[in-house]
Design an enzyme around this catalytic site. Structure first.
Site, PDB file in Angstrom:
ATOM      1  N   LYS A   1     -11.265 -10.255 -13.307  1.00 57.26           N
ATOM      2  CA  LYS A   1     -11.285 -10.946 -12.016  1.00 57.26           C
ATOM      3  C   LYS A   1     -10.288 -10.311 -11.051  1.00 57.26           C
ATOM      4  O   LYS A   1     -10.629  -9.989  -9.905  1.00 57.26           O
ATOM      5  CB  LYS A   1     -10.982 -12.433 -12.200  1.00 57.26           C
ATOM      6  CG  LYS A   1     -11.043 -13.239 -10.906  1.00 57.26           C
ATOM      7  CD  LYS A   1     -10.842 -14.731 -11.154  1.00 57.26           C
ATOM      8  CE  LYS A   1     -12.051 -15.341 -11.840  1.00 57.26           C
ATOM      9  NZ  LYS A   1     -11.945 -16.832 -11.910  1.00 57.26           N
TER      10      LYS A   1
ATOM     11  N   PHE B   1       0.815  -1.221   0.000  1.00 58.96           N
ATOM     12  CA  PHE B   1       0.000   0.000   0.000  1.00 58.96           C
ATOM     13  C   PHE B   1       0.849   1.271   0.000  1.00 58.96           C
ATOM     14  O   PHE B   1       0.410   2.317   0.467  1.00 58.96           O
ATOM     15  CB  PHE B   1      -0.975   0.013   1.181  1.00 58.96           C
ATOM     16  CG  PHE B   1      -1.836  -1.214   1.279  1.00 58.96           C
ATOM     17  CD1 PHE B   1      -2.663  -1.581   0.233  1.00 58.96           C
ATOM     18  CD2 PHE B   1      -1.806  -2.016   2.406  1.00 58.96           C
ATOM     19  CE1 PHE B   1      -3.451  -2.722   0.310  1.00 58.96           C
ATOM     20  CE2 PHE B   1      -2.587  -3.157   2.490  1.00 58.96           C
ATOM     21  CZ  PHE B   1      -3.413  -3.509   1.438  1.00 58.96           C
TER      22      PHE B   1
ATOM     23  N   GLU C   1      -6.064   2.026  -7.154  1.00 53.53           N
ATOM     24  CA  GLU C   1      -6.245   3.144  -6.230  1.00 53.53           C
ATOM     25  C   GLU C   1      -7.556   3.874  -6.487  1.00 53.53           C
ATOM     26  O   GLU C   1      -8.147   4.447  -5.569  1.00 53.53           O
ATOM     27  CB  GLU C   1      -5.049   4.089  -6.323  1.00 53.53           C
ATOM     28  CG  GLU C   1      -3.764   3.387  -5.893  1.00 53.53           C
ATOM     29  CD  GLU C   1      -2.548   4.294  -5.855  1.00 53.53           C
ATOM     30  OE1 GLU C   1      -2.572   5.362  -6.500  1.00 53.53           O
ATOM     31  OE2 GLU C   1      -1.574   3.931  -5.173  1.00 53.53           O
TER      32      GLU C   1
END
Length: 729
Positions: free
Chosen positions: A617, A239, A689
Site C-alpha cells: 500500500k 525530494f 525513485e
C-alpha cells in the site's frame, strides 16, 4: 550486525505483518493535525521570536554596504544578524554555496541577513527596509553558451573501442536531448526553530538526514557536534531538497544566539527555488550503433550540466553503463561553472533526467531498425554488468516488467504508425520506457525497548518524508517480536536516537528496516536468555515466546524492568561481486488535441521489480507519486532562467507548474514477485525513485506515437507541437 553474505531464512520470511498492506500508523495523526511539522513547534520555556531572511538581489558580486538603520528601528525588531555579526563561519561538508553570504555574493537570493522580531509580520516588514548596495560582477548563467568549451575528461568511462564500433555499425543514431532546471516544489517549505541552552543548540526542523545535519550545523557554527541536537519527526515532502543543511537552520541558530531566545524561520516560497537547491539542466548527446539484427554494438552517453564552483554535475549517464548490452561503450559528464543557485540532489538524481533522454533514444533507434520498441529492449537485455561481464546482477527482471506490462496495457493493439489513431479531435498514442535505479544501501542503527506491558518501542533517527517509514519500521518490529502492530511504538527523527540511513537515494526503507531487524535480533536474544530459552530455538508469535511445549508471555521478560537492545546493520562487499539494481517498465497513453496541441495523459501503468515489497500500500503510494512527478517533468516543469540577471524567474507555485488532480488519470502499479537475498536481511530494495525513472520518456514516446512529432527538449509544451501537427498549415 555485519551483512556480508546472502541472506537465508529468517523471521521476516513469515510475512505475517511485513509485506502486508498495512495502513499508515501515522495517518490518523496527520489527518487530524496532531503531527507536528517544523513550523508548528512552540517552545514552552521562553518567548518565541520570528526570523525573516534577506536575500541577495544580484547573482554575483560583492556587498559594498548594508544600511540597517530603518530596519533596526522598525516595530518589534529584536536583532539583525549579517555575516559581520555572525563572525567567521565554516561551511558544511555537503554544502556548495555558503549559507550566509557577505561580503561576497555567490548566487541570487543567497541569504545575506536575518531579521528577528516579535512577530512574523514585523520581521517580514523590517526585512524589506534593509538597504543593500552592491558591486555587481559578470556571471555565467547559460549552460548552452558554456557547453562548447567542455570536452572529454579523464573521468570518462570507456569499454572497448566505441568510436570504431560506432563508425562500423550498420544502423546509427546520434541525437541531442535537453532537460531544464527543475524545482523540488514540495508542499512544506524549509523551516526551523532554534533554541540555545548555554552552549547546547537544539533545532526543530524539516530534514531528511539527521546525522548529516548535526555534523554540518556543527561545522558551520564551529561548535562540537555533541552540542547539537536536531529533531525532525515529520516532514512535509523533501525530494532531496532537505537532504542537507539549508539556510533556515543556520539563520535560526544565529538569530537565536543573538536574540537570546528561541527563533523560528520558514523560508519564503521564492527562496525554495533560488536560495536552496534544484535539479540542474542537462544537455545530453546519445549515440547508438547496432547491427541489422537489432543488437547494440556501440553506445555512448555524454552529459553536460552546470553548478557553482566546487559543485557536482548532474550524473545523467550512470544508468547507461548498466541498462543495455553492448561491447563498446562511452559515458562521461562535463561540468560547466555557472553562477546560478546551487544544483544538487532531486528525486532520482542522475537517472531521472538521464532516462528522459536515453529512453527516447532507444525508441528512435527501434524505429530506425524497424523493430518494436519493447522487442528492441528485450534483444539488448543483459544479466551481467556490460562493463564487467564477470559481475552478474543479483536479480534483474527488466524483460519480465516489459512483458507483463505489455500484456496488461494492451500493447499488441498499438498502431506503430505515428499520428494515425484518432478519438474525435484527439490524436491518441501509447509509449513505453524502461525504468532503472541502482539499489543503494547505507549503514543504519536502531534501539528497541520492551516494557512490562509487552509494548516494543523503536527509536532511530530515521525520517519519514511521507514515504511510510513509521509504518514499515513498525511492521518489521512486529514481525520480529511476534506482536500485532498495535503493540509497536515508533519514534523517529531525533539525533538523540541511534544513527540511521536517513531518507534519500531510495536507500531508506531497505536500510532502516534492516537496522531495526538487527536491533530486534539482539532483543530476541536478550528476551530468550531472560526467560530461559535457547535463542536459536525460540519462536516469537502472538505475544509469546515458545519452544517445544513451553510458552511464556513476551511481557514476562520485562517484568523486572525494561529491556533495551541496540544494533547497527553494516553492509559488506556483496555489491562488489553482484550489481544490485531495481527495474521497471512504464506505459503511458496520451491524447493530443489536433487543433490546439493540448496534451492529456489518459492511462498510466508501471510494473516494478524491486525486491520484497515491505508494504504494497505505501509502496504503491510512492510509485504513483513518482509517476505523477514524471508527468510534470515531461509536460510542464521548468525553472525559467533569466540569463541576464542569473535567477529563476518563476520562483513560486503559481509560475512553476506541477501536475494537479485534473492532469493525472488512474494509475496502475504492478509489483513483480521478487526477493533479493543479496540486498539485506529484508531481501528488499527501494521503489520511491524507480517510479519516476523513465516516466518522462514514456510520455514523450506516447506523444510521438500520437502525433509523429519527436520532441527532444523537455518539457513537451504545446508550442513545440502545434506547428507540426498532422494537417497544420
Amino acid at each position: 550486525m555485519k551483512f556480508d553474505k546472502p541472506e537465508t531464512t529468517n523471521p521476516i520470511d513469515q510475512l505475517k505483518v511485513v509485506g502486508q498492506p498495512v495502513n499508515r500508523v501515522d495517518g490518523p495523526l496527520k489527518v487530524t493535525g496532531a503531527a507536528t511539522y517544523a513550523y508548528e513547534w512552540h517552545d514552552p520555556h521562553a518567548k518565541l521570536a520570528y526570523g525573516y531572511p534577506v536575500g541577495s538581489t544580484i547573482a554575483k558580486g560583492r556587498i559594498v554596504s548594508m544600511d540597517l538603520s530603518r530596519a533596526r528601528t522598525a516595530p518589534g525588531v529584536v536583532t539583525i544578524v549579517t555575516a559581520k555579526e555572525a563572525g567567521q563561519l565554516g561551511k558544511g561538508s555537503r554544502n556548495t554555496a555558503t549559507l550566509l553570504g557577505g561580503p561576497e555574493v555567490e548566487h541570487y537570493h543567497q541569504a545575506i541577513a536575518v531579521v528577528v522580531a516579535e512577530t512574523f509580520e514585523q520581521a517580514r516588514a523590517a526585512a524589506a527596509l534593509v538597504h543593500v548596495t552592491y558591486e555587481e560582477a559578470e556571471g555565467r548563467f547559460d549552460l548552452t553558451a558554456e557547453k562548447d568549451g567542455l570536452g572529454p575528461t579523464e573521468s570518462d568511462v570507456r569499454v572497448g573501442e566505441f568510436e570504431r564500433a560506432f563508425a562500423e555499425a550498420a544502423v546509427r543514431l546520434d541525437e541531442t536531448y535537453t532537460t531544464p532546471d527543475q524545482s523540488h516544489a514540495m508542499m512544506e517549505p524549509h523551516a526551523s526553530l532554534a533554541a540555545w541552552d548555554g552552549d547546547k543548540l537544539t533545532i526543530w526542523t524539516s530534514n531528511q538526514m539527521i546525522a548529516w545535519s548535526v555534523g554540518d550545523v556543527a561545522k558551520t557554527l564551529k561548535i562540537p557536534p555533541a552540542n547539537v541536537r536536531v529533531v525532525s519527526p515529520y516532514i512535509g515532502g523533501g525530494f532531496g531538497s532537505k537532504l542537507f543543511v539549508r539556510s533556515d537552520m543556520i539563520l535560526a541558530a544565529l538569530g537565536s544566539r543573538a536574540a537570546g531566545r528561541p527563533v523560528k524561520i520558514a523560508l519564503p516560497r521564492p527562496f525554495l527555488m533560488n536560495n536552496t537547491t534544484h535539479r540542474p539542466a542537462t544537455i545530453q548527446r546519445i549515440r547508438i550503433g547496432a547491427g541489422r539484427d537489432g543488437r547494440i554494438t556501440a553506445i555512448a552517453h555524454e552529459g553536460w550540466s552546470g553548478n557553482l564552483p566546487d559543485g557536482d554535475p548532474e550524473n545523467a549517464v550512470d544508468q547507461t553503463k548498466l541498462l543495455y548490452a553492448g561491447a563498446h561503450r562511452l559515458t562521461g559528464n562535463r561540468l560547466a561553472t555557472l553562477d546560478l543557485p546551487e544544483g544538487n540532489a532531486m528525486r532520482a538524481p542522475g537517472e531521472a533526467p538521464g532516462l528522459m533522454a536515453l529512453e527516447i533514444a532507444m525508441d528512435e533507434m527501434a524505429d530506425k531498425l524497424g523493430l518494436d520498441p519493447i522487442e528492441f529492449r528485450v534483444i539488448n537485455d543483459t544479466q551481467v554488468d556490460p562493463g564487467n561481464p564477470e559481475r552478474p546482477f543479483s536479480h534483474r527482471q527488466l524483460v519480465e516488467c516489459l512483458r507483463v506490462g505489455a500484456g496488461r496495457f494492451g500493447w499488441a493493439a498499438r498502431d506503430a504508425r505515428p499520428g494515425t489513431v484518432r478519438d474525435g479531435r484527439w490524436l491518441k498514442g501509447i509509449g513505453v520506457a524502461a525504468g532503472f535505479r541502482n539499489n543503494l544501501t547505507m549503514k543504519s542503527g536502531a534501539r528497541v525497548r520492551l516494557d512490562r506491558r509487552g509494548v516494543v518501542t523503536v527509536e532511530t533517527d530515521m525520517t519519514d518524508i511521507g514515504t511510510g517509514s513509521y509504518t514499515i519500521i513498525a511492521q518489521t518490529a512486529a514481525e520480529m517480536m511476534g506482536l500485532p502492530i498495535e503493540r509497536i511504538s515508533v519514534r523517529l527523527g531525533d539525533s538523540s536516537f541511534p544513527v540511521s540511513a536517513g531518507s534519500g537515494g531510495q536507500w531508506g526503507a531497505n536500510s532502516a528496516t534492516a537496522g531495526v531487524y538487527a536491533a530486534c535480533v539482539r532483543l530476541r536474544e536478550t528476551v530468550a536468555q531472560r526467560l530461559g530459552f535457547n535463542s536459536k530455538d525460540a519462536v516469537f508469535a502472538d505475544g509469546e515466546v515458545r519452544s517445544g511445549d513451553r510458552r511464556v508471555s513476551l511481557a514476562q521478560a520485562a517484568s523486572d524492568g525494561e529491556l533495551v537492545a541496540e544494533d547497527t546493520i553494516e553492509f559488506g562487499d556483496l555489491r562488489k561481486t553482484h550489481q544490485q539494481s531495481t527495474f521497471a517498465a512504464h506505459f503511458v497513453e496520451v491524447a493530443v488535441d489536433a487543433a490546439t496541441a493540448e496534451t492529456r495523459v489518459r492511462r498510466m501503468l508501471s510494473v516494478c521489480a524491486a525486491g520484497r515489497i515491505l508494504n504494497p500500500k505505501t509502496a504503491r503510494s510512492q510509485v504513483i507519486g513518482a509517476m505523477t512527478m514524471g508527468v510534470g517533468g515531461a509536460l510542464m516543469e521548468e525553472l525559467a532562467v533569466d540569463t541576464r540577471r542569473g535567477f529563476f524567474v518563476n520562483h513560486d507555485l503559481a509560475g512553476y507548474e506541477v501536475p494537479v488532480h485534473a492532469d493525472i488519470p488512474h494509475q496502475e502499479v504492478i509489483f513483480l514477485d521478487e526477493v533479493d537475498p543479496m540486498s539485506s536481511p529484508m531481501k528488499a530494495k527501494g521503489v520511491g525513485e524507480l517510479g519516476l525513472c523513465g516516466v518522462g520518456a514514456a510520455v514523450a514516446n506516447a506523444v510521438y506515437n500520437a502525433t509523429g512529432i519527436r520532441v527532444r527538449s523537455y518539457p513537451i509544451t504545446l508550442d513545440k507541437l502545434i506547428t507540426q501537427l498532422p494537417g497544420a498549415s
